[in-house]
Motif scaffolding. Sequence first.
Motif, PDB file in Angstrom:
ATOM      1  N   THR A 158       0.838  -1.197   0.000  1.00 40.16           N
ATOM      2  CA  THR A 158       0.000   0.000   0.000  1.00 40.16           C
ATOM      3  C   THR A 158       0.873   1.247   0.000  1.00 40.16           C
ATOM      4  N   ASP A 159       0.706   2.072  -1.012  1.00 38.68           N
ATOM      5  CA  ASP A 159       1.494   3.300  -1.135  1.00 38.68           C
ATOM      6  C   ASP A 159       0.562   4.513  -1.130  1.00 38.68           C
ATOM      7  N   ASP A 160       1.151   5.702  -1.250  1.00 41.70           N
ATOM      8  CA  ASP A 160       0.350   6.932  -1.176  1.00 41.70           C
ATOM      9  C   ASP A 160      -0.646   7.033  -2.332  1.00 41.70           C
ATOM     10  N   GLU A 161      -0.279   6.526  -3.493  1.00 39.58           N
ATOM     11  CA  GLU A 161      -1.198   6.560  -4.633  1.00 39.58           C
ATOM     12  C   GLU A 161      -2.440   5.720  -4.363  1.00 39.58           C
ATOM     13  N   ALA A 162      -2.239   4.551  -3.763  1.00 39.39           N
ATOM     14  CA  ALA A 162      -3.380   3.685  -3.427  1.00 39.39           C
ATOM     15  C   ALA A 162      -4.245   4.333  -2.352  1.00 39.39           C
ATOM     16  N   ARG A 163      -3.618   4.938  -1.361  1.00 38.73           N
ATOM     17  CA  ARG A 163      -4.379   5.605  -0.302  1.00 38.73           C
ATOM     18  C   ARG A 163      -5.226   6.738  -0.874  1.00 38.73           C
ATOM     19  N   LYS A 164      -4.641   7.520  -1.781  1.00 40.08           N
ATOM     20  CA  LYS A 164      -5.380   8.634  -2.375  1.00 40.08           C
ATOM     21  C   LYS A 164      -6.559   8.123  -3.194  1.00 40.08           C
ATOM     22  N   LEU A 165      -6.346   7.076  -3.986  1.00 32.21           N
ATOM     23  CA  LEU A 165      -7.437   6.513  -4.776  1.00 32.21           C
ATOM     24  C   LEU A 165      -8.555   6.008  -3.873  1.00 32.21           C
ATOM     25  N   ALA A 166      -8.208   5.341  -2.785  1.00 31.63           N
ATOM     26  CA  ALA A 166      -9.213   4.824  -1.858  1.00 31.63           C
ATOM     27  C   ALA A 166     -10.016   5.961  -1.237  1.00 31.63           C
ATOM     28  N   ARG A 167      -9.333   7.017  -0.838  1.00 31.87           N
ATOM     29  CA  ARG A 167     -10.031   8.152  -0.223  1.00 31.87           C
ATOM     30  C   ARG A 167     -10.979   8.820  -1.215  1.00 31.87           C
ATOM     31  N   ILE A 168     -10.549   8.946  -2.463  1.00 29.59           N
ATOM     32  CA  ILE A 168     -11.399   9.569  -3.475  1.00 29.59           C
ATOM     33  C   ILE A 168     -12.609   8.689  -3.773  1.00 29.59           C
ATOM     34  N   LEU A 169     -12.408   7.379  -3.884  1.00 32.19           N
ATOM     35  CA  LEU A 169     -13.524   6.472  -4.140  1.00 32.19           C
ATOM     36  C   LEU A 169     -14.576   6.557  -3.043  1.00 32.19           C
ATOM     37  N   LEU A 170     -14.127   6.723  -1.806  1.00 28.51           N
ATOM     38  CA  LEU A 170     -15.063   6.802  -0.691  1.00 28.51           C
ATOM     39  C   LEU A 170     -15.713   8.178  -0.618  1.00 28.51           C
ATOM     40  N   ARG A 171     -14.915   9.224  -0.711  1.00 30.56           N
ATOM     41  CA  ARG A 171     -15.415  10.574  -0.460  1.00 30.56           C
ATOM     42  C   ARG A 171     -16.169  11.168  -1.639  1.00 30.56           C
ATOM     43  N   SER A 172     -16.028  10.598  -2.824  1.00 25.88           N
ATOM     44  CA  SER A 172     -16.769  11.100  -3.976  1.00 25.88           C
ATOM     45  C   SER A 172     -17.993  10.253  -4.287  1.00 25.88           C
ATOM     46  N   ALA A 173     -18.285   9.267  -3.465  1.00 24.42           N
ATOM     47  CA  ALA A 173     -19.406   8.367  -3.734  1.00 24.42           C
ATOM     48  C   ALA A 173     -20.731   9.005  -3.336  1.00 24.42           C
ATOM     49  N   LYS A 174     -21.676   9.059  -4.273  1.00 25.03           N
ATOM     50  CA  LYS A 174     -23.032   9.504  -3.950  1.00 25.03           C
ATOM     51  C   LYS A 174     -23.811   8.386  -3.272  1.00 25.03           C
ATOM     52  N   SER A 175     -23.569   7.163  -3.727  1.00 25.82           N
ATOM     53  CA  SER A 175     -24.272   6.011  -3.172  1.00 25.82           C
ATOM     54  C   SER A 175     -23.332   4.824  -3.143  1.00 25.82           C
ATOM     55  N   GLY A 176     -23.769   3.775  -2.476  1.00 26.77           N
ATOM     56  CA  GLY A 176     -22.966   2.563  -2.395  1.00 26.77           C
ATOM     57  C   GLY A 176     -23.828   1.393  -1.970  1.00 26.77           C
ATOM     58  N   SER A 177     -23.206   0.235  -1.899  1.00 29.00           N
ATOM     59  CA  SER A 177     -23.896  -0.978  -1.445  1.00 29.00           C
ATOM     60  C   SER A 177     -23.505  -1.260  -0.006  1.00 29.00           C
ATOM     61  N   LEU A 178     -24.504  -1.346   0.855  1.00 25.64           N
ATOM     62  CA  LEU A 178     -24.283  -1.594   2.281  1.00 25.64           C
ATOM     63  C   LEU A 178     -24.693  -3.016   2.618  1.00 25.64           C
ATOM     64  N   ALA A 179     -23.767  -3.771   3.185  1.00 17.43           N
ATOM     65  CA  ALA A 179     -24.048  -5.138   3.615  1.00 17.43           C
ATOM     66  C   ALA A 179     -24.072  -5.188   5.130  1.00 17.43           C
ATOM     67  N   ALA A 180     -25.165  -5.734   5.663  1.00 10.92           N
ATOM     68  CA  ALA A 180     -25.322  -5.924   7.107  1.00 10.92           C
ATOM     69  C   ALA A 180     -25.828  -7.340   7.342  1.00 10.92           C
ATOM     70  N   ILE A 181     -25.803  -7.764   8.590  1.00  9.32           N
ATOM     71  CA  ILE A 181     -26.222  -9.125   8.933  1.00  9.32           C
ATOM     72  C   ILE A 181     -27.676  -9.097   9.376  1.00  9.32           C
ATOM     73  N   GLU A 182     -28.543  -9.700   8.574  1.00  7.62           N
ATOM     74  CA  GLU A 182     -29.973  -9.678   8.872  1.00  7.62           C
ATOM     75  C   GLU A 182     -30.255 -10.521  10.116  1.00  7.62           C
ATOM     76  N   PRO A 183     -30.873  -9.961  11.143  1.00  9.94           N
ATOM     77  CA  PRO A 183     -31.003 -10.663  12.428  1.00  9.94           C
ATOM     78  C   PRO A 183     -31.870 -11.915  12.391  1.00  9.94           C
ATOM     79  N   GLU A 184     -32.839 -11.965  11.516  1.00 11.10           N
ATOM     80  CA  GLU A 184     -33.771 -13.090  11.526  1.00 11.10           C
ATOM     81  C   GLU A 184     -33.509 -14.093  10.406  1.00 11.10           C
ATOM     82  N   SER A 185     -32.303 -14.032   9.818  1.00 11.49           N
ATOM     83  CA  SER A 185     -32.011 -14.905   8.681  1.00 11.49           C
ATOM     84  C   SER A 185     -31.021 -16.013   9.014  1.00 11.49           C
ATOM     85  N   GLY A 186     -30.612 -16.088  10.286  1.00 10.93           N
ATOM     86  CA  GLY A 186     -29.606 -17.079  10.634  1.00 10.93           C
ATOM     87  C   GLY A 186     -28.200 -16.666  10.274  1.00 10.93           C
TER      88      GLY A 186
END
Length: 247
Positions: free
Chosen positions: A11-39
């Motif tokens: 992991t270098d500074d270029e990768a860190r910058k790309l990761a930050r931009i991908l996160l901070r410029s996102a309008k939406s995303g896919s959220l995964a959580a653990i459904e409580p009643e699904s086992g």
Amino acid sequence: MSEKPNVLRETDDEARKLARILLRSAKSGSLAAIEPESGGFPFVSRVLIGIDIDGAPVVLVSRLATHTQALLTDRRASLLTGESGKGDPLAHPRLTVQCDAEEVPRASEAHGRIRARFVRRHPKAKLYVDFPDFGFFRLNPLRASLNGGFGRAYALTAEDLAIASPAAAELAEMEDGAIEHMNADHGDAVNHYATVHCRAPEGDWKIVGIDAAGLDLFDGERLKRLEFEAPLRGTAELRPLLKKLYG
């Protein structure tokens, strides 16, 4: 027995910058959580994304939604960001962040700050942000996985994604006024930030977020992130930096 090959790059500074931009410029995303009643099955949904002043992603969700009940039961969650473009979707960068979901109490000081920042990024959220069943969660990053395209995989820490600056609190207090001033009196500079530094097409660009690490820019449809070369150490550095970026 042969060792399992390591497919991760260092992991270098270029990768860190790309990761930050991908996160901070996102309008939406896919959220995964653990459904409580699904086992224990994961439940994935699409959510609008905001960013708090320290870089933590934020979601606005209804208590009537399955993913909200999941987060209230089990705070573990994962957030996927990164938009696909032309060609093979897997050739485009994406970021998966494993998070600890923290509910933001409506009466807390953080709620006002988070609400203001979220609504600037998502103006249509004004229609429902104050409904009694809606509330915010901070998705505090624990670790992340960046895929920058074929053969470009990186592991990141929470620190790689955080905005760490002694100026954070003071910037949060002056953010509304600074944004209003820049958008009203320096529209040419704001357009320059978007089209030159972010290589965005011409549009009615506005600043919707200022933090110690960069600017969030929005034209009513597209969201762009301008990352500073280094985080601000004090609010006095902001004005000279904005002038330099326009020069």
